[in-house]
Every structure is written in structure tokens, then in C-alpha cells.
Design an enzyme around this catalytic site. Structure first.
Site, PDB file in Angstrom:
ATOM      1  N   HIS A 197       3.483 -24.057  26.368  1.00 27.56           N
ATOM      2  CA  HIS A 197       3.215 -24.956  27.857  1.00 27.56           C
ATOM      3  C   HIS A 197       2.413 -23.425  28.629  1.00 27.56           C
ATOM      4  O   HIS A 197       2.218 -23.752  29.895  1.00 27.56           O
ATOM      5  CB  HIS A 197       4.439 -24.956  28.531  1.00 27.56           C
ATOM      6  CG  HIS A 197       5.364 -26.102  27.641  1.00 27.56           C
ATOM      7  ND1 HIS A 197       6.788 -25.761  27.229  1.00 27.56           N
ATOM      8  CD2 HIS A 197       5.500 -27.388  27.578  1.00 27.56           C
ATOM      9  CE1 HIS A 197       7.124 -26.775  26.794  1.00 27.56           C
ATOM     10  NE2 HIS A 197       6.278 -27.764  26.956  1.00 27.56           N
TER      11      HIS A 197
ATOM     12  N   LYS B 155       5.518 -19.574  19.614  1.00 31.08           N
ATOM     13  CA  LYS B 155       6.046 -17.923  19.937  1.00 31.08           C
ATOM     14  C   LYS B 155       7.384 -17.671  19.275  1.00 31.08           C
ATOM     15  O   LYS B 155       7.405 -16.706  18.625  1.00 31.08           O
ATOM     16  CB  LYS B 155       5.968 -17.825  21.231  1.00 31.08           C
ATOM     17  CG  LYS B 155       4.799 -17.905  22.087  1.00 31.08           C
ATOM     18  CD  LYS B 155       4.948 -17.645  23.744  1.00 31.08           C
ATOM     19  CE  LYS B 155       3.567 -17.678  24.559  1.00 31.08           C
ATOM     20  NZ  LYS B 155       3.775 -17.478  25.638  1.00 31.08           N
ATOM     21  N   GLY B 156       8.145 -18.500  19.219  1.00 29.45           N
ATOM     22  CA  GLY B 156       9.651 -18.584  18.647  1.00 29.45           C
ATOM     23  C   GLY B 156      10.727 -18.644  19.528  1.00 29.45           C
ATOM     24  O   GLY B 156      10.571 -18.070  20.797  1.00 29.45           O
ATOM     25  N   ALA B 157      11.752 -19.104  18.824  1.00 31.03           N
ATOM     26  CA  ALA B 157      12.987 -19.516  19.988  1.00 31.03           C
ATOM     27  C   ALA B 157      14.169 -18.926  19.514  1.00 31.03           C
ATOM     28  O   ALA B 157      15.233 -19.331  20.032  1.00 31.03           O
ATOM     29  CB  ALA B 157      12.917 -20.973  20.399  1.00 31.03           C
TER      30      ALA B 157
ATOM     31  N   ARG C 177       1.727 -25.625  12.777  1.00 34.59           N
ATOM     32  CA  ARG C 177       2.104 -25.534  14.357  1.00 34.59           C
ATOM     33  C   ARG C 177       2.371 -23.986  14.655  1.00 34.59           C
ATOM     34  O   ARG C 177       3.338 -23.615  14.123  1.00 34.59           O
ATOM     35  CB  ARG C 177       3.333 -26.646  14.642  1.00 34.59           C
ATOM     36  CG  ARG C 177       3.961 -26.468  16.313  1.00 34.59           C
ATOM     37  CD  ARG C 177       5.015 -27.029  16.281  1.00 34.59           C
ATOM     38  NE  ARG C 177       5.142 -28.564  15.833  1.00 34.59           N
ATOM     39  CZ  ARG C 177       6.287 -29.063  15.406  1.00 34.59           C
ATOM     40  NH1 ARG C 177       7.521 -28.136  15.203  1.00 34.59           N
ATOM     41  NH2 ARG C 177       6.248 -30.413  15.071  1.00 34.59           N
TER      42      ARG C 177
ATOM     43  N   ASP D 108      10.092 -27.874  10.539  1.00 35.78           N
ATOM     44  CA  ASP D 108      10.253 -26.940  11.607  1.00 35.78           C
ATOM     45  C   ASP D 108      10.821 -25.551  11.166  1.00 35.78           C
ATOM     46  O   ASP D 108      11.306 -25.408   9.975  1.00 35.78           O
ATOM     47  CB  ASP D 108      11.353 -27.400  12.574  1.00 35.78           C
ATOM     48  CG  ASP D 108      10.594 -28.400  13.522  1.00 35.78           C
ATOM     49  OD1 ASP D 108       9.434 -28.620  13.672  1.00 35.78           O
ATOM     50  OD2 ASP D 108      11.778 -29.322  13.974  1.00 35.78           O
ATOM     51  N   MET D 109      10.310 -24.441  11.871  1.00 37.74           N
ATOM     52  CA  MET D 109      10.603 -23.215  11.310  1.00 37.74           C
ATOM     53  C   MET D 109      12.098 -22.824  12.089  1.00 37.74           C
ATOM     54  O   MET D 109      12.075 -23.035  13.430  1.00 37.74           O
ATOM     55  CB  MET D 109       9.739 -22.039  11.695  1.00 37.74           C
ATOM     56  CG  MET D 109      10.036 -20.635  11.033  1.00 37.74           C
ATOM     57  SD  MET D 109      10.196 -20.937   9.058  1.00 37.74           S
ATOM     58  CE  MET D 109       8.543 -20.913   8.615  1.00 37.74           C
TER      59      MET D 109
ATOM     60  N   LYS E 162      14.263 -30.070  10.169  1.00 35.85           N
ATOM     61  CA  LYS E 162      14.775 -28.939   9.864  1.00 35.85           C
ATOM     62  C   LYS E 162      15.472 -28.752   8.562  1.00 35.85           C
ATOM     63  O   LYS E 162      16.219 -29.533   8.147  1.00 35.85           O
ATOM     64  CB  LYS E 162      15.891 -28.341  11.049  1.00 35.85           C
ATOM     65  CG  LYS E 162      14.803 -28.229  12.169  1.00 35.85           C
ATOM     66  CD  LYS E 162      16.111 -27.712  13.190  1.00 35.85           C
ATOM     67  CE  LYS E 162      15.574 -27.071  14.376  1.00 35.85           C
ATOM     68  NZ  LYS E 162      14.649 -28.387  15.154  1.00 35.85           N
TER      69      LYS E 162
ATOM     70  N   ARG F 236      17.422 -23.206  23.872  1.00 37.53           N
ATOM     71  CA  ARG F 236      16.478 -22.281  23.281  1.00 37.53           C
ATOM     72  C   ARG F 236      15.319 -22.454  23.698  1.00 37.53           C
ATOM     73  O   ARG F 236      14.393 -21.502  23.800  1.00 37.53           O
ATOM     74  CB  ARG F 236      16.630 -22.598  21.530  1.00 37.53           C
ATOM     75  CG  ARG F 236      17.745 -22.165  20.692  1.00 37.53           C
ATOM     76  CD  ARG F 236      17.468 -22.438  19.529  1.00 37.53           C
ATOM     77  NE  ARG F 236      17.101 -23.536  18.837  1.00 37.53           N
ATOM     78  CZ  ARG F 236      18.042 -24.270  18.522  1.00 37.53           C
ATOM     79  NH1 ARG F 236      19.534 -23.997  18.469  1.00 37.53           N
ATOM     80  NH2 ARG F 236      17.829 -25.627  17.934  1.00 37.53           N
TER      81      ARG F 236
ATOM     82  N   GLN G 100       5.745 -18.817  13.711  1.00 39.67           N
ATOM     83  CA  GLN G 100       6.468 -18.113  14.859  1.00 39.67           C
ATOM     84  C   GLN G 100       5.786 -16.830  15.176  1.00 39.67           C
ATOM     85  O   GLN G 100       5.613 -15.812  14.263  1.00 39.67           O
ATOM     86  CB  GLN G 100       7.797 -17.859  14.966  1.00 39.67           C
ATOM     87  CG  GLN G 100       8.499 -19.287  14.645  1.00 39.67           C
ATOM     88  CD  GLN G 100      10.023 -18.996  14.275  1.00 39.67           C
ATOM     89  OE1 GLN G 100      10.050 -18.245  13.392  1.00 39.67           O
ATOM     90  NE2 GLN G 100      10.942 -19.770  14.900  1.00 39.67           N
TER      91      GLN G 100
END
Length: 305
Positions: A225, A185-187, A182, A132-133, A98, A286, A161
Site C-alpha cells: 500500500h 515486506k513481511g509481517a 508476490r 503464502d509465506m 498457507k 499482523r 518477504q
């Protein structure tokens, strides 16, 4: 109800009191089922075990939002030592990081310096690095840095995302960089001004992003998942003659283990996202907020062998 559940877990993720309790009682809560250890050395046997099963790995040293230059440099050193250990132990793993842990919120010069050192080490030892976003306030800076470094380092990926309105345009622009993406969906908790708030819209947009990036001929990691999303990808690649070496599925360590192995048996490439470090609490919350169905996966993972 789903939005309420998501907001609840995102609220918990920011609790300093619960974070301290989690660190103290982590092993009893089952943290070792979702995190590879407090150090990379502790994660090595797990990576070797996953590799022996045919699973690929990406590791992430947990922690973000660094606000001191010295800590940002320490995080960069951790990344470099991890890259060296990956090489020394001949591990089949990539590195995720990150930018806020490397000084993104401190200065452009600092994060640029730290990323350059990390990418030089990764280039030397042939290790892929994925940025990572984080939340939407940092998306533009993250993608600007990605585009800058991608010109000199082929072994670099990033994350898009699907809950953000801007993501379709971002994927289109990144195609010019032959980007390894990658797709998730987003967290993070985001405003309706910048992100879809309905699950169905987030899901539909993720499908569009997967299709767009694959059809653009770029390498795509589908990090989900969600069985419906996985089935969509299977059908799409078959109908469009997308080779299996152009994409992979990614899942979190400790969740949907049998699905990971089933996909592997079907001939798909599967990568396990294996975090390590002491700051696992916010990460875990998250993940639960990202998709409430993960709660069931987590509970099963926490209490099953």
C-alpha cells in the site's frame, strides 16, 4: 517508535482472549470491511462486485498452524471446494493458502498429499494457487515444496518477504523456475539474526527484489500500500520497458480502495487480496504490525462506507 508499534500489534495478534472477543464482536468492530465473510459463499458477491470494477482477486481462507491431521484434511477440502466454486461461478480470482493449514508442521507426507489434491483441482479448473509465506522458521520448507510442485504445475506462485536477509538469493534461485512471485515486506516478528530491523533497509531490499525479478523476465506481484513503492515500480518499469502484462499491484480488501481504482484507470493490473473465514483477528493485527501507516487506512476503512 515504529518498532514498538509493530511489536505491540504482533503481541496483540497472539492474544487468545482478544481473538475470542473479536470473533464475538467482529461485525460491530467492522470485520466485514476487511474480510469477505465467514464462508466462501458469503464472499462470492464481493468478488463479483470487485470483478465488475475490473479488479482481479485472490481469496484466502483464514487460519494457520493446524496441529491435527483431520483439520489439515478439512482445510484441503475447503481449498478444493473453493476452486470448484470459482469455476462454477466464473469468478476472476486466484487462491492463496498457507502450508501450515495443510499440515506442514505435522508431516511432510500429509502436506504433500493435501497440496497434490489441491493442485490437481486447480489444474483441472485453471485456477492459479499462491503459497503464502509464513515466519522464517518455515521459509526453507515452503520454498522446497514450491520448487518441487512447480515442476509439474505451472499455475503455482509463492511469496518472498523483503525483510529476510535470504530473500535476494531466494529470488535469484527461483528465477530458474520461472516463478510467479508476490513480493512483500513481511509481517511476522523476526530476529535481527535473520531479518532487517530498520524500515529503510526493508524498503530498499523490496525495491531490489522487484527490480531483480522483473529484469529476470518473471511475473511479479508487488503487494504494497506504500505509495513510494508503487511509484518506484511505475518508474522502473517505464525506464526498463517492462510490459504491463508482466506485473501487477496487489492490495488488501478494504484498504486504499481509491488507489486501487486509480491504478486501474492508469492501465495497471490490480489484484485485491480478499480473506474470508472466522479467524480474521490475527490476520488483521499482523497487517497493522506490518506497516503502522495501515492503522490510518484501517480506521478509515472500518468507519467509512
Amino acid at each position: 517508535m515504529e518498532a514498538l508499534s509493530k511489536n505491540f500489534f504482533l503481541l496483540l495478534s497472539n492474544s487468545s482472549v482478544l481473538d475470542k472477543m473479536a470473533k464475538k464482536w467482529g461485525p460491530r468492530l467492522g470485520a466485514d470491511k476487511i474480510v469477505g465473510g465467514e464462508s466462501f459463499d458469503q464472499a462470492i458477491p464481493l468478488i463479483q462486485q470487485l470483478n465488475s470494477q475490473g479488479l482481479h482477486v485472490t481469496v484466502d481462507h483464514l487460519g494457520e498452524y493446524v496441529n491435527s491431521e483431520s483439520e489439515a484434511r478439512e482445510r484441503a477440502e475447503e481449498c478444493i471446494s473453493t476452486i470448484q466454486a470459482i469455476h462454477n461461478h466464473q469468478l476472476n480470482t486466484q487462491l492463496s493458502l498457507k502450508l501450515t493449514s495443510l499440515g506442514l508442521d505435522i508431516s511432510h507426507e500429509l502436506v504433500h498429499e493435501n497440496m497434490t489434491r489441491i493442485l490437481e483441482a486447480a489444474k483441472q479448473y485453471d485456477v492459479v494457487v499462491t503459497i503464502d509465506m509464513e515466519d522464517s522458521s518455515r521459509t526453507e520448507k515452503t520454498l522446497e515444496l514450491y520448487k518441487h510442485f512447480k515442476k509439474d504445475y505451472d499455475n503455482l506462485g509463492t511469496v518472498i518477504q523483503s525483510y529476510l536477509f535470504r530473500s535476494n538469493q531466494d529470488v535469484e534461485e527461483l528465477s530458474d523456475y520461472n516463478a510467479y512471485l508476490r513480493l512483500v515486506k513481511g509481517a511476522y516478528k523476526e530476529s535481527g539474526k535473520v531479518a532487517f530491523t530498520e524500515k529503510s533497509m526493508v524498503d530498499d531490499n523490496l525495491k531490489k527484489l522487484i527490480a531483480k525479478h522483473l529484469l529476470n523476465g518473471n511475473y511479479t506481484a508487488i503487494a504494497s500500500h506504500d505509495e513510494a513503492m508503487i511509484d518506484f515500480t511505475k518508474d522502473f518499469v517505464e525506464k526498463n520497458n517492462i510490459p504491463k502484462d508482466q506485473f501487477e499491484f496487489q492490495m488488501l480488501y478494504g484498504m486504499r480502495n481509491q488507489m486501487q481504482l486509480d491504478l486501474l484507470q492508469e492501465g495497471y493490473k490490480v489484484r485485491v487480496y480478499l480473506p474470508y473465514g472466522e479467524d480474521w483477528y490475527g490476520y488483521f493485527m499482523r497487517r497493522l504490525a506490518e506497516r503502522p501507516a495501515n492503522i490510518a487506512f484501517a480506521v478509515k476503512g472500518l468507519f467509512s462506507k
